[in-house]
Design a protein around this motif. Structure first.
Motif, PDB file in Angstrom:
ATOM      1  N   THR B   5     -17.128   2.748  11.367  1.00  5.85           N
ATOM      2  CA  THR B   5     -17.415   1.450  10.748  1.00  5.85           C
ATOM      3  C   THR B   5     -16.952   1.446   9.297  1.00  5.85           C
ATOM      4  OG1 THR B   5     -19.391   1.467  12.103  1.00  5.85           O
ATOM      5  CG2 THR B   5     -19.229  -0.283  10.466  1.00  5.85           C
ATOM      6  N   PHE B   6     -17.245   2.567   8.628  1.00  2.36           N
ATOM      7  CA  PHE B   6     -16.838   2.682   7.227  1.00  2.36           C
ATOM      8  C   PHE B   6     -15.321   2.571   7.111  1.00  2.36           C
ATOM      9  CE2 PHE B   6     -15.567   5.147   3.497  1.00  2.36           C
ATOM     10  CZ  PHE B   6     -16.311   4.519   2.522  1.00  2.36           C
ATOM     11  N   ARG B   7     -14.642   3.297   7.978  1.00  2.00           N
ATOM     12  CA  ARG B   7     -13.166   3.285   7.994  1.00  2.00           C
ATOM     13  C   ARG B   7     -12.648   1.858   8.210  1.00  2.00           C
ATOM     14  NH1 ARG B   7      -8.596   7.068   7.799  1.00  2.00           N
ATOM     15  NH2 ARG B   7      -7.506   5.369   6.817  1.00  2.00           N
ATOM     16  N   TYR B   8     -13.306   1.148   9.134  1.00  2.00           N
ATOM     17  CA  TYR B   8     -12.882  -0.218   9.438  1.00  2.00           C
ATOM     18  C   TYR B   8     -13.034  -1.110   8.201  1.00  2.00           C
ATOM     19  CZ  TYR B   8     -13.073  -4.988  11.131  1.00  2.00           C
ATOM     20  OH  TYR B   8     -12.858  -6.326  11.274  1.00  2.00           O
ATOM     21  N   LEU B   9     -14.194  -1.009   7.550  1.00  2.17           N
ATOM     22  CA  LEU B   9     -14.425  -1.805   6.335  1.00  2.17           C
ATOM     23  C   LEU B   9     -13.383  -1.472   5.269  1.00  2.17           C
ATOM     24  CD1 LEU B   9     -18.304  -1.688   5.853  1.00  2.17           C
ATOM     25  CD2 LEU B   9     -16.910  -3.554   6.739  1.00  2.17           C
ATOM     26  N   PHE B  10     -13.137  -0.173   5.144  1.00  3.76           N
ATOM     27  CA  PHE B  10     -12.201   0.306   4.138  1.00  3.76           C
ATOM     28  C   PHE B  10     -10.811  -0.272   4.384  1.00  3.76           C
ATOM     29  CE2 PHE B  10      -9.928   3.276   1.510  1.00  3.76           C
ATOM     30  CZ  PHE B  10     -10.845   3.563   0.517  1.00  3.76           C
ATOM     31  N   ASP B  11     -10.333  -0.128   5.631  1.00  8.60           N
ATOM     32  CA  ASP B  11      -8.983  -0.608   5.956  1.00  8.60           C
ATOM     33  C   ASP B  11      -8.863  -2.117   5.812  1.00  8.60           C
ATOM     34  OD1 ASP B  11      -8.156   1.913   6.398  1.00  8.60           O
ATOM     35  OD2 ASP B  11      -8.324   1.846   8.585  1.00  8.60           O
ATOM     36  N   THR B  12      -9.931  -2.820   6.171  1.00  9.16           N
ATOM     37  CA  THR B  12      -9.865  -4.283   6.140  1.00  9.16           C
ATOM     38  C   THR B  12      -9.930  -4.827   4.719  1.00  9.16           C
ATOM     39  OG1 THR B  12     -11.138  -4.180   8.177  1.00  9.16           O
ATOM     40  CG2 THR B  12     -10.821  -6.362   7.223  1.00  9.16           C
ATOM     41  N   TYR B  13     -10.776  -4.213   3.894  1.00  7.41           N
ATOM     42  CA  TYR B  13     -11.071  -4.853   2.611  1.00  7.41           C
ATOM     43  C   TYR B  13     -10.496  -4.172   1.373  1.00  7.41           C
ATOM     44  CZ  TYR B  13     -14.459  -7.675   5.180  1.00  7.41           C
ATOM     45  OH  TYR B  13     -15.044  -8.543   6.052  1.00  7.41           O
ATOM     46  N   TYR B  14     -10.180  -2.881   1.448  1.00  2.79           N
ATOM     47  CA  TYR B  14      -9.867  -2.144   0.217  1.00  2.79           C
ATOM     48  C   TYR B  14      -8.779  -2.798  -0.629  1.00  2.79           C
ATOM     49  CZ  TYR B  14      -8.919   1.675  -3.004  1.00  2.79           C
ATOM     50  OH  TYR B  14      -8.755   2.418  -4.148  1.00  2.79           O
ATOM     51  N   ASN B  15      -7.627  -3.068  -0.021  1.00  4.24           N
ATOM     52  CA  ASN B  15      -6.501  -3.583  -0.805  1.00  4.24           C
ATOM     53  C   ASN B  15      -6.777  -4.984  -1.361  1.00  4.24           C
ATOM     54  OD1 ASN B  15      -3.898  -2.735  -1.736  1.00  4.24           O
ATOM     55  ND2 ASN B  15      -3.057  -4.418  -0.524  1.00  4.24           N
ATOM     56  N   ALA B  16      -7.393  -5.820  -0.519  1.00  5.27           N
ATOM     57  CA  ALA B  16      -7.719  -7.178  -0.981  1.00  5.27           C
ATOM     58  C   ALA B  16      -8.687  -7.106  -2.165  1.00  5.27           C
ATOM     59  CB  ALA B  16      -8.336  -7.984   0.156  1.00  5.27           C
ATOM     60  N   LEU B  17      -9.659  -6.188  -2.086  1.00  8.65           N
ATOM     61  CA  LEU B  17     -10.637  -6.045  -3.168  1.00  8.65           C
ATOM     62  C   LEU B  17      -9.993  -5.553  -4.459  1.00  8.65           C
ATOM     63  CD1 LEU B  17     -13.603  -4.521  -1.142  1.00  8.65           C
ATOM     64  CD2 LEU B  17     -13.643  -6.714  -2.330  1.00  8.65           C
ATOM     65  N   CYS B  18      -9.045  -4.607  -4.336  1.00  5.30           N
ATOM     66  CA  CYS B  18      -8.354  -4.106  -5.535  1.00  5.30           C
ATOM     67  C   CYS B  18      -7.618  -5.250  -6.227  1.00  5.30           C
ATOM     68  CB  CYS B  18      -7.352  -3.016  -5.178  1.00  5.30           C
ATOM     69  SG  CYS B  18      -8.117  -1.436  -4.862  1.00  5.30           S
ATOM     70  N   ASN B  19      -6.945  -6.081  -5.440  1.00 11.11           N
ATOM     71  CA  ASN B  19      -6.218  -7.204  -6.016  1.00 11.11           C
ATOM     72  C   ASN B  19      -7.172  -8.213  -6.645  1.00 11.11           C
ATOM     73  OD1 ASN B  19      -3.146  -7.178  -5.565  1.00 11.11           O
ATOM     74  ND2 ASN B  19      -3.971  -6.372  -3.662  1.00 11.11           N
ATOM     75  N   TYR B  20      -8.310  -8.400  -5.997  1.00  7.32           N
ATOM     76  CA  TYR B  20      -9.330  -9.308  -6.527  1.00  7.32           C
ATOM     77  C   TYR B  20      -9.878  -8.759  -7.851  1.00  7.32           C
ATOM     78  CZ  TYR B  20     -13.981 -11.422  -6.886  1.00  7.32           C
ATOM     79  OH  TYR B  20     -15.116 -12.041  -7.335  1.00  7.32           O
TER      80      TYR B  20
END
Lengths: 308, 162
Positions: B5-20
């Motif tokens: 689950t953690f991996r899924y959250l990470f893959d889905t959100y990490y890059n978008a969050l960095c840009n945000y």
């Protein structure tokens, strides 16, 4: 039927009706197809992607999820580690002692001073500036300095300790001003990191940072003469006089200003190249060009009148 | 929360969050730090933490607050060219959705064939005209039009499969 109506209808109806509607609509005209395409493209905010970037996701995941390795260590090993540690401490103490003894202090008093450091970096020190150098990649400065830092293959950083805060760089060109009431870092090439009381900021080429009270304020460098003092050449080309006055003040590190009554200085344009060594010579030149009158009180120069 | 689950959250959100976060902070180095801190916190607490009810809101809000904390701690004043302060928008669901959509499109663009991608980026993101691209790349304007249509088609296909 216009496009909006079509889309609304589509959303309201079920699967089969949707297919029929699309077919009917498609038969209507090929121009509808064009507007459908435009509608679809318009929904994608591709033009807002400017600046959007890819961060290293996989590395970040590794970093977070790799837990420190725990293992029971036998007693004799603990002792061995302790002994090794004590040894290291002794050696590093010796090393630090040697480093301390390599310290050099350079003071530029009456004139601007160029100096090449052991690591290949170059530094230009303004008058009345003191630089303490550890013999390798660390200096402390009081006054004003312009640095051309040589990049090291080992990736070793170069640090400049200021009156307030510290600058860390790899290889780049920048200037610092480090005085009790004035801390400024301006970057000509590359980028540097400024740290002060646990805060840090990255300053890129073409930007400068000023410490104002306790705030870190960064802004773009607008004047081409930001670093003129280190090359000892000040150049103006159709520069409004009020801007030129700021540059001249910075160049000689003197408090030079226009009296508030003078409103027209922005309309006077100055084109000249100045290599004078002191501000009085420049003010004499301005006297000839713009009939300026000025007075000096303490270390402040104020221009009281002028004509274009 | 388990590792998957953690991996899924990470893959889905990490890059978008960095840009945000980058938008919020105006600085790249800190943007990554902020997002890392948020995910590290979740990772460390994962055993006591059930599955998040609304991971999108949780993550974007956490990043927003961490970023603001950073700005306050550093007393940073980010000044634009005209000397006006840059105002940071508050967290809103639309902003999060906007970033997640941008992320999807961005990843779809990355998967386009090379020539197609280069032309698409020059035209739609960098805002170059078809004529300018044709001159720079030494190809016909017609080819550019075709490649852009193809790019939109592929991106649309990608978006529909996600």
């Amino acid at each position: 039927m216009n496009l909006r109506d079509n889309i609304n209808k589509l959303n309201e109806s079920d699967g089969r009706k949707q297919a029929d509607l699309i077919q009917m609509w498609k038969n209507e005209a090929s121009s509808n197809l064009q507007s459908m395409k435009a509608e679809w493209e318009g929904q994608l905010p591709v033009d807002q992607l400017k600046g959007y970037q890819q961060y290293p996701v996989a590395e970040a995941f590794e970093k977070i999820t790799t837990e420190p390795y725990h293992k029971v260590v036998p007693m004799w090993r603990k002792w061995a580690v302790a002994a090794l540690f004590t040894g290291l401490l002794a050696v590093s103490g010796l090393y630090l002692y040697q480093r301390a003894s390599a310290n050099v202090t350079i003071v530029a008093e009456a004139a601007i001073h160029h100096h090449k450091l052991n690591d290949g970096s170059e530094v230009t020190l303004d008058k009345n500036t003191r630089l303490d150098y550890d013999g390798e990649r660390a200096v402390a400065i009081a006054g004003r300095g312009f640095f051309k830092v040589a990049k090291k293959e080992s990736g070793a950083s170069f640090t400049v300790e200021l009156n307030k805060g510290k600058v860390t760089v790899l290889g780049t060109r920048f200037s610092v001003t480090s005085l009790p009431g004035e801390v400024e870092v301006a970057v000509e090439e590359g980028r540097v990191k400024y740290e002060y009381e646990g805060r840090s900021i990255i300053i890129n080429a073409g930007e400068r940072m000023k410490l104002s009270e306790q705030d870190i304020v960064s802004s773009p460098i607008l004047s081409p003469n930001q670093f003129s003092w280190s090359a000892q050449v000040l150049e103006f080309k159709n520069t409004p006089l009020d801007r030129a006055i700021q540059d001249i003040g910075r160049h000689f590190h003197q408090n030079l200003s226009l009296a508030t009554e003078i409103k027209s200085a922005g309309k006077c344009l100055l084109t000249t190249r100045i290599t004078s060594e002191n501000i009085d010579q420049v003010l004499e030149e301005l006297k000839l060009l713009f009939q300026i009158q000025y007075h000096k009180s303490g270390d402040r120069y104020v221009i009281t009148s002028m004509k274009c | 929360m388990d590792k998957e689950t953690f991996r899924y959250l990470f893959d889905t959100y990490y890059n978008a969050l960095c840009n945000y976060a980058c938008l919020t902070l105006g600085m790249n180095d800190d943007a990554e730090d902020v997002v890392m801190e948020v995910f590290t916190h979740i990772w460390d607490k994962r055993e006591g933490l059930g599955d998040l009810d609304n991971p999108k809101a949780y993550l974007f809000k956490s990043v927003y607050h961490k970023a603001m904390e950073k700005i306050r701690a550093k007393k940073l004043v980010i000044v634009a060219l005209e000397g006006e302060k840059i105002v940071v928008p508050d967290y809103k669901e639309e902003i999060a959705d906007d970033y997640l959509l941008k992320e999807k499109i961005f990843q779809s663009i990355r998967q386009l064939p090379t020539q197609c991608r280069v032309i698409f980026v020059k035209s739609k993101i960098e805002g170059m005209s078809h004529k300018e691209i044709a001159q720079e790349m030494q190809i016909a304007v017609k080819t550019i039009e075709n490649q852009i249509t193809k790019a939109f088609k592929l991106i649309r296909k990608q978006l529909n499969t996600i």
